[in-house]
Design a protein around this motif. Structure first.
Motif, PDB file in Angstrom:
ATOM      1  N   GLY A 307     -38.426  -8.354  21.519  1.00 27.37           N
ATOM      2  CA  GLY A 307     -39.515  -7.448  21.867  1.00 27.37           C
ATOM      3  C   GLY A 307     -40.629  -7.473  20.843  1.00 27.37           C
ATOM      4  O   GLY A 307     -41.812  -7.365  21.189  1.00 27.37           O
ATOM      5  N   THR A 308     -40.277  -7.643  19.576  1.00 27.89           N
ATOM      6  CA  THR A 308     -41.293  -7.730  18.522  1.00 27.89           C
ATOM      7  C   THR A 308     -42.153  -8.974  18.719  1.00 27.89           C
ATOM      8  O   THR A 308     -43.385  -8.920  18.585  1.00 27.89           O
ATOM      9  CB  THR A 308     -40.625  -7.761  17.140  1.00 27.89           C
ATOM     10  OG1 THR A 308     -39.899  -6.546  16.951  1.00 27.89           O
ATOM     11  CG2 THR A 308     -41.654  -7.919  16.033  1.00 27.89           C
ATOM     12  N   GLY A 309     -41.502 -10.086  19.030  1.00 20.96           N
ATOM     13  CA  GLY A 309     -42.272 -11.301  19.307  1.00 20.96           C
ATOM     14  C   GLY A 309     -43.169 -11.133  20.515  1.00 20.96           C
ATOM     15  O   GLY A 309     -44.333 -11.547  20.499  1.00 20.96           O
ATOM     16  N   ALA A 310     -42.644 -10.518  21.582  1.00 21.78           N
ATOM     17  CA  ALA A 310     -43.452 -10.285  22.771  1.00 21.78           C
ATOM     18  C   ALA A 310     -44.629  -9.373  22.467  1.00 21.78           C
ATOM     19  O   ALA A 310     -45.747  -9.583  22.953  1.00 21.78           O
ATOM     20  CB  ALA A 310     -42.590  -9.681  23.877  1.00 21.78           C
ATOM     21  N   ALA A 311     -44.391  -8.362  21.642  1.00 23.74           N
ATOM     22  CA  ALA A 311     -45.469  -7.440  21.282  1.00 23.74           C
ATOM     23  C   ALA A 311     -46.571  -8.156  20.511  1.00 23.74           C
ATOM     24  O   ALA A 311     -47.768  -7.879  20.714  1.00 23.74           O
ATOM     25  CB  ALA A 311     -44.900  -6.293  20.443  1.00 23.74           C
ATOM     26  N   ASN A 312     -46.187  -9.077  19.635  1.00 22.69           N
ATOM     27  CA  ASN A 312     -47.199  -9.839  18.905  1.00 22.69           C
ATOM     28  C   ASN A 312     -48.061 -10.662  19.862  1.00 22.69           C
ATOM     29  O   ASN A 312     -49.280 -10.777  19.680  1.00 22.69           O
ATOM     30  CB  ASN A 312     -46.524 -10.757  17.887  1.00 22.69           C
ATOM     31  CG  ASN A 312     -45.951  -9.990  16.711  1.00 22.69           C
ATOM     32  OD1 ASN A 312     -46.242  -8.814  16.516  1.00 22.69           O
ATOM     33  ND2 ASN A 312     -45.106 -10.651  15.931  1.00 22.69           N
ATOM     34  N   LEU A 313     -47.441 -11.237  20.881  1.00 20.46           N
ATOM     35  CA  LEU A 313     -48.210 -11.988  21.873  1.00 20.46           C
ATOM     36  C   LEU A 313     -49.152 -11.087  22.657  1.00 20.46           C
ATOM     37  O   LEU A 313     -50.303 -11.445  22.925  1.00 20.46           O
ATOM     38  CB  LEU A 313     -47.253 -12.694  22.847  1.00 20.46           C
ATOM     39  CG  LEU A 313     -46.481 -13.900  22.316  1.00 20.46           C
ATOM     40  CD1 LEU A 313     -45.527 -14.413  23.380  1.00 20.46           C
ATOM     41  CD2 LEU A 313     -47.430 -15.008  21.883  1.00 20.46           C
ATOM     42  N   VAL A 314     -48.655  -9.910  23.025  1.00 24.00           N
ATOM     43  CA  VAL A 314     -49.485  -8.978  23.795  1.00 24.00           C
ATOM     44  C   VAL A 314     -50.716  -8.571  22.990  1.00 24.00           C
ATOM     45  O   VAL A 314     -51.843  -8.555  23.509  1.00 24.00           O
ATOM     46  CB  VAL A 314     -48.663  -7.739  24.206  1.00 24.00           C
ATOM     47  CG1 VAL A 314     -49.573  -6.637  24.752  1.00 24.00           C
ATOM     48  CG2 VAL A 314     -47.608  -8.121  25.242  1.00 24.00           C
ATOM     49  N   ARG A 315     -50.509  -8.266  21.735  1.00 22.17           N
ATOM     50  CA  ARG A 315     -51.647  -7.839  20.911  1.00 22.17           C
ATOM     51  C   ARG A 315     -52.595  -8.990  20.601  1.00 22.17           C
ATOM     52  O   ARG A 315     -53.805  -8.785  20.457  1.00 22.17           O
ATOM     53  CB  ARG A 315     -51.132  -7.194  19.624  1.00 22.17           C
ATOM     54  CG  ARG A 315     -50.551  -5.805  19.861  1.00 22.17           C
ATOM     55  CD  ARG A 315     -50.182  -5.086  18.595  1.00 22.17           C
ATOM     56  NE  ARG A 315     -48.957  -5.623  18.015  1.00 22.17           N
ATOM     57  CZ  ARG A 315     -48.211  -4.959  17.144  1.00 22.17           C
ATOM     58  NH1 ARG A 315     -48.561  -3.743  16.749  1.00 22.17           N
ATOM     59  NH2 ARG A 315     -47.120  -5.503  16.648  1.00 22.17           N
ATOM     60  N   LEU A 316     -52.054 -10.196  20.501  1.00 19.50           N
ATOM     61  CA  LEU A 316     -52.898 -11.346  20.174  1.00 19.50           C
ATOM     62  C   LEU A 316     -53.698 -11.825  21.373  1.00 19.50           C
ATOM     63  O   LEU A 316     -54.877 -12.168  21.253  1.00 19.50           O
ATOM     64  CB  LEU A 316     -52.022 -12.492  19.648  1.00 19.50           C
ATOM     65  CG  LEU A 316     -52.743 -13.774  19.209  1.00 19.50           C
ATOM     66  CD1 LEU A 316     -53.628 -13.502  17.998  1.00 19.50           C
ATOM     67  CD2 LEU A 316     -51.725 -14.871  18.887  1.00 19.50           C
ATOM     68  N   LEU A 317     -53.072 -11.831  22.562  1.00 22.24           N
ATOM     69  CA  LEU A 317     -53.684 -12.442  23.739  1.00 22.24           C
ATOM     70  C   LEU A 317     -54.153 -11.441  24.780  1.00 22.24           C
ATOM     71  O   LEU A 317     -54.806 -11.827  25.753  1.00 22.24           O
ATOM     72  CB  LEU A 317     -52.686 -13.409  24.388  1.00 22.24           C
ATOM     73  CG  LEU A 317     -52.191 -14.546  23.497  1.00 22.24           C
ATOM     74  CD1 LEU A 317     -51.105 -15.343  24.204  1.00 22.24           C
ATOM     75  CD2 LEU A 317     -53.338 -15.470  23.104  1.00 22.24           C
TER      76      LEU A 317
END
Length: 391
Positions: A307-317
């Motif tokens: 989920g942390t990795g997914a959250a980083n993608l959401v905030r980046l993209l």
């Protein structure tokens, strides 16, 4: 231009489904003249790719004949070369799974054992193949497509051909862990298996199978297949957790591969400085932390890392949908979906982010590397003029 127009018509026949579509509707939606549509559909019918689907009720004139795609006219094979398992699927023209095969695989054993395993799993999926596979529906679809009328381009295919006489298999899409060069068709230093670096996998498989082959990263193939499903969003992140961790990214309807197919290497994003070493050479990577949690049976912990990795993608993209896949996720889909949602819910995001799971994504996406160009949906990131199947 002729192949482009035929692809437009085929795509509309595919999306119309069993109900079909009339020639008048085809002309209106493609912008082609009725005469051009009549010529294209006549050829498609002759070659077994289209068939009558009945007639529409008259609205004052002659009842309109409705046409439909013949899904069994041609097929594509998708291969997922995971670190410890080989999955092979056969899809028809409509993207429906006709057959599936799985077998253990040691990707670290080197090229020869892997190539032999691939050939053994592909053979039963071909028409007239060995027992244990599913023979595709008949028809002259493969020969017709190979004849060049459609000019079907398989991006990056190494050795073009139509395989055995009478085959209706257009080609083989191969998905495997990265990094790799999808244009050259060569793997890079696959994490943990540096012996694959620079091996001409695409061309060697094409030579041995007698079929066009396309190679791409597993997460990119999955993202492509998901993007082509009905109702797919224009932008999303596909996060894959199996024997490794990575992501496939779709932005504005196109797969984001990066200049060297390096986009989406989510698993090797550092989230813990001076953390445990990773095979990639870094420390504290998402992948090593997530796999460690799985190894000790801590599914909730692995879900939080994911989920942390997914959250980083959401905030980046700024994507608003996250799709989860891979064997580890699909063994406990609710745990990983819940964990990812909980991490995202704790962020000050401007809008909710939908989270869902996506089974069968990689192998079916690999087959779409072959099928997509048939319908004018050329996968992004493949440069140059691709060869024509059968020429």
């Amino acid at each position: 231009m002729r192949s482009h127009n035929a692809a437009l018509v085929l795509d509309l026949l595919r999306t119309a489904g069993r109900e079909g579509i009339s020639r008048l509707e085809l002309a209106e939606r493609t912008g082609l003249t009725p005469q051009a549509v009549s010529k294209i559909t006549a050829r498609l019918r002759t070659e077994g790719l289209a068939a009558d689907a009945g007639r529409r009720a008259s609205t004052g004139g002659k009842p309109a004949t409705v046409l439909r795609l013949v899904p069994e006219a041609a097929h594509a094979i998708g291969l997922h070369l995971d670190r410890d398992e080989l999955t092979a699927v056969l899809l028809d023209l409509a993207g429906e799974r006709v057959a599936e095969r799985r077998t253990p695989l040691d990707l670290g054993a080197g090229a020869e054992p892997v190539l032999a395993a691939v050939r053994a799993e592909v053979a039963p999926l071909l028409p007239g193949g060995a027992s244990g596979g599913t023979r595709p529906g008949g028809g002259a679809g493969g020969a017709a497509l190979g004849a060049g009328f459609l000019g079907v381009g398989v991006p990056g295919a190494g050795v073009p051909g139509t395989g055995a006489p009478g085959t209706s298999v257009l080609g083989v899409g191969v998905a495997m862990p990265g990094p790799l060069d999808h244009r050259a068709g060569t793997p890079g230093r696959v994490t943990g298996f540096p012996q694959w670096d620079g091996f001409p996998l695409r061309d060697e498989l094409a030579r041995r199978l007698g079929l066009p082959v396309v190679l791409d990263k597993d997460t990119n193939a999955a993202a492509l297949g998901l993007a082509l499903r009905p109702g797919a969003p224009g932008s999303f992140a596909y996060v894959h957790l199996g024997t490794g961790l990575g992501a496939g990214l779709v932005l504005g309807g196109a797969v984001l591969r990066g200049g060297r197919t390096g986009a989406g290497e989510l698993g090797h994003q550092t989230v813990q400085l001076d953390g445990p070493p990773c095979d990639c050479g870094g420390r504290g990577c998402l992948e090593v932390l997530c796999l460690a949690a799985l190894a000790r049976g801590d599914l909730d912990g692995a879900a939080r890392v994911l989920g942390t990795g997914a959250a980083n993608l959401v905030r980046l993209l700024d994507v608003d949908r996250v799709l989860l896949g891979g064997r580890a996720v699909l063994a406990a889909p609710e745990v990983f979906a819940r964990g990812t949602r909980e991490v995202l819910a704790g962020l000050a995001l401007p809008a909710d982010v939908a989270v869902a799971t996506a089974p069968h994504a990689v192998a079916e996406g690999a087959a779409q590397l072959i099928l997509a160009p048939v319908f004018g949906n050329r996968p992004s990131g493949f440069g140059g003029e691709p060869p024509t199947v059968g020429q």
